[in-house]
Design an enzyme around this catalytic site. Structure first.
Site, short mmCIF file in Angstrom:
data_model
loop_
_atom_site.label_atom_id
_atom_site.label_comp_id
_atom_site.label_asym_id
_atom_site.label_seq_id
_atom_site.Cartn_x
_atom_site.Cartn_y
_atom_site.Cartn_z
N ARG A 64 0.84 -1.22 0.00
CA ARG A 64 0.00 0.00 0.00
C ARG A 64 0.86 1.25 0.00
NH1 ARG A 64 -2.14 1.65 4.40
NH2 ARG A 64 -2.77 -0.39 5.20
N TYR A 116 -13.33 17.64 -16.28
CA TYR A 116 -13.81 16.27 -16.46
C TYR A 116 -14.94 15.98 -15.46
CZ TYR A 116 -13.38 11.19 -16.90
OH TYR A 116 -13.62 9.86 -17.11
N ASP A 188 -4.78 18.90 -15.25
CA ASP A 188 -5.12 17.55 -15.69
C ASP A 188 -4.67 17.45 -17.15
OD1 ASP A 188 -6.34 15.24 -16.68
OD2 ASP A 188 -8.08 15.43 -15.36
N LYS A 213 -5.69 6.18 -20.04
CA LYS A 213 -5.97 6.62 -21.41
C LYS A 213 -4.74 6.43 -22.30
CE LYS A 213 -9.86 7.72 -19.43
NZ LYS A 213 -10.13 9.04 -18.88
C1 LIG Z 1 -10.57 9.50 -17.69
C2 LIG Z 1 -10.20 10.80 -17.13
C3 LIG Z 1 -10.02 10.98 -15.77
C4 LIG Z 1 -10.27 9.89 -14.77
O1 LIG Z 1 -9.41 8.81 -14.93
P1 LIG Z 1 -9.80 7.31 -14.52
O2 LIG Z 1 -8.54 6.57 -14.78
O3 LIG Z 1 -10.96 6.89 -15.36
O4 LIG Z 1 -10.17 7.32 -13.07
C5 LIG Z 1 -9.63 12.23 -15.31
N1 LIG Z 1 -9.44 13.26 -16.16
C6 LIG Z 1 -9.62 13.12 -17.49
C7 LIG Z 1 -9.41 14.30 -18.37
C8 LIG Z 1 -9.99 11.90 -18.03
O5 LIG Z 1 -10.19 11.78 -19.34
#
Ligand SMILES: *Cc1c(COP(=O)(O)O)cnc(C)c1O
Length: 399
Positions: A64, A116, A188, A213
């Site tokens: 963890r 998001y 982000d 992603k």
């Molecule tokens: C998908 C996404 C997230 C969240 O990520 P997860 O891995 O699905 O928890 C946050 N910000 C953006 C811009 C995203 O496309």
């Protein structure tokens, strides 16, 4: 001017391609080989263990709070981002939670109004209960910069390009204003990745990515990461990883470490295809408008050209149709799977009005520009001619 001097100037020198300053493609493949033991293994093992013998040389105690697979992935992410520290989490939302968990009751977060959806939900439905306040502004509006000085928020939270309308925010300008007010900035960077834009070099305090992603790129694992050059923020992220139980699984880190090796190659193909598809659709009679950051008809194209090394691999289009017709076009595609998420080798298509933004009220949808005919395309690694032919046949359904 003062802000320019405050930036890490060494990052502005053109990179020399010597063995000591490798480029992205080399970094993505050759980082973290130090795990190699007496087997000479080329790929790292998966350290499937919850605990470690006390007093080991690596300083591990319990997964963890750290695992060799986390450390390998953190190393490659920091190398590609050209920063000091990366901390990995179980998902992008876990990374967002880690940052938000550093806030205190009464703190104000000045947020870009197009964040998001899950970030918005976390602030409004979870952290609001603990007294964290949010204000939502359009960071392409110069008034937003004065709002930083006026509101003195605890944090500024940005995303660029935004989802799904690909609005591009001038990160240097916002970070400069925030630095003057001594406010930390979170960016982000999921839609761009460090290969396209590096927020820390533009002045951000924290660069957050959902590695689910583009970084992993194969739609088979979830992960998140926070990069920073600030040691105290790094300590806060390490604390959140263990104290809130936000850590990833060793196997997922292993998958993402494998995935990032082909990120430069994938992204090059995906961005070239996305630019070609955007240009094709802009001339298509069935398409009302096209949004792509490096196109001359994008409202913030000059900023996008300045801060992004490519236009990314998301293309958003508007059809002048009903919600049902737009949905039918999405469903008629053969090579684009209609699904949430983005950034994988396979092309995906999303109809926000019936999917990601289905629960959003009509007023908010109007404000965000989510029309019934809006479609977001995540361009994959298939042959671009096949993708264009597929889009043509589906768009022939538009009356
Ligand atoms: C998908 C996404 C997230 C969240 O990520 P997860 O891995 O699905 O928890 C946050 N910000 C953006 C811009 C995203 O496309």
């Amino acid at each position: 001017m003062g802000c320019f001097l405050a930036l890490k100037t060494e990052c502005h020198h053109p990179l020399q391609h010597s063995a000591n300053t490798p480029s992205d493609a080399t970094r993505a493949i050759h980082h973290g080989e130090s795990f190699a033991d007496d087997t000479g293994t080329v790929m790292p093992p998966i350290y499937a263990t919850s605990t470690f013998a006390h007093g080991n040389a690596g300083g591990f105690d319990y997964t963890r709070s750290g695992n060799p697979n986390f450390r390998i992935l953190e190393g490659v992410l920091a190398s590609v981002e050209r920063c000091q520290h990366a901390t990995v989490f179980g998902s992008g939302v876990s990374a967002i939670t880690a940052i938000a968990s550093t806030l205190q009751q009464g703190d104000l977060v000045l947020c870009e109004e197009n964040l998001y959806g899950c970030t918005v939900r976390l602030f409004e439905q979870v952290f609001a209960k603990f007294g964290v306040r949010t204000d939502w502004v359009d960071f392409t509006d110069p008034d937003a910069l004065t709002a930083i000085a006026d509101h003195k928020p605890a944090m500024v939270w940005l995303e660029s390009p935004t989802n799904p309308l690909l609005k591009v925010i001038d990160l240097t300008a916002v970070c400069c204003a925030a630095r003057k007010a001594q406010v930390p900035v979170v960016v982000d960077n999921t839609f761009a990745t460090a290969l396209v834009q590096r927020p820390l070099e533009l002045g951000a305090t924290l660069s957050l990515t959902s590695t689910t992603k583009y970084i992993n790129g194969h739609s088979d694992a979830l992960g998140g990461a926070v990069c920073t050059d600030d040691p105290s923020w790094h300590q806060k992220m390490v604390f959140a990883q263990k104290a809130l139980g936000l850590m990833p699984a060793p196997f997922d880190c292993w998958l993402i470490t494998r995935g990032i090796k082909t990120l430069p190659l994938r992204l090059r193909q995906q961005m070239a295809s996305a630019a070609a598809i955007a240009d094709h659709l802009a001339l298509h009679p069935g398409v009302d408008w096209v949004r792509y950051p490096h196109r001359s008809d994008h409202p913030q194209q000059p900023v996008a050209l300045r801060q992004m090394k490519g236009g990314g691999a998301i293309v958003t289009i508007g059809l002048n149709t009903s919600r049902e017709q737009a949905y039918a076009v999405c469903k008629a595609l053969r090579w684009f799977t209609m699904a949430e998420s983005l950034g994988g080798v396979e092309s995906l298509i999303c109809h926000p009005a019936t999917m990601t933004h289905a629960a959003v009220s009509p007023e908010v949808k109007r404000k965000l520009g989510i029309t019934d005919g809006l479609i977001r395309l995540s361009i994959g690694c298939e042959d671009v001619a096949d993708l264009i032919a597929d889009l043509n046949q589906a768009l022939s359904l538009v009356p």
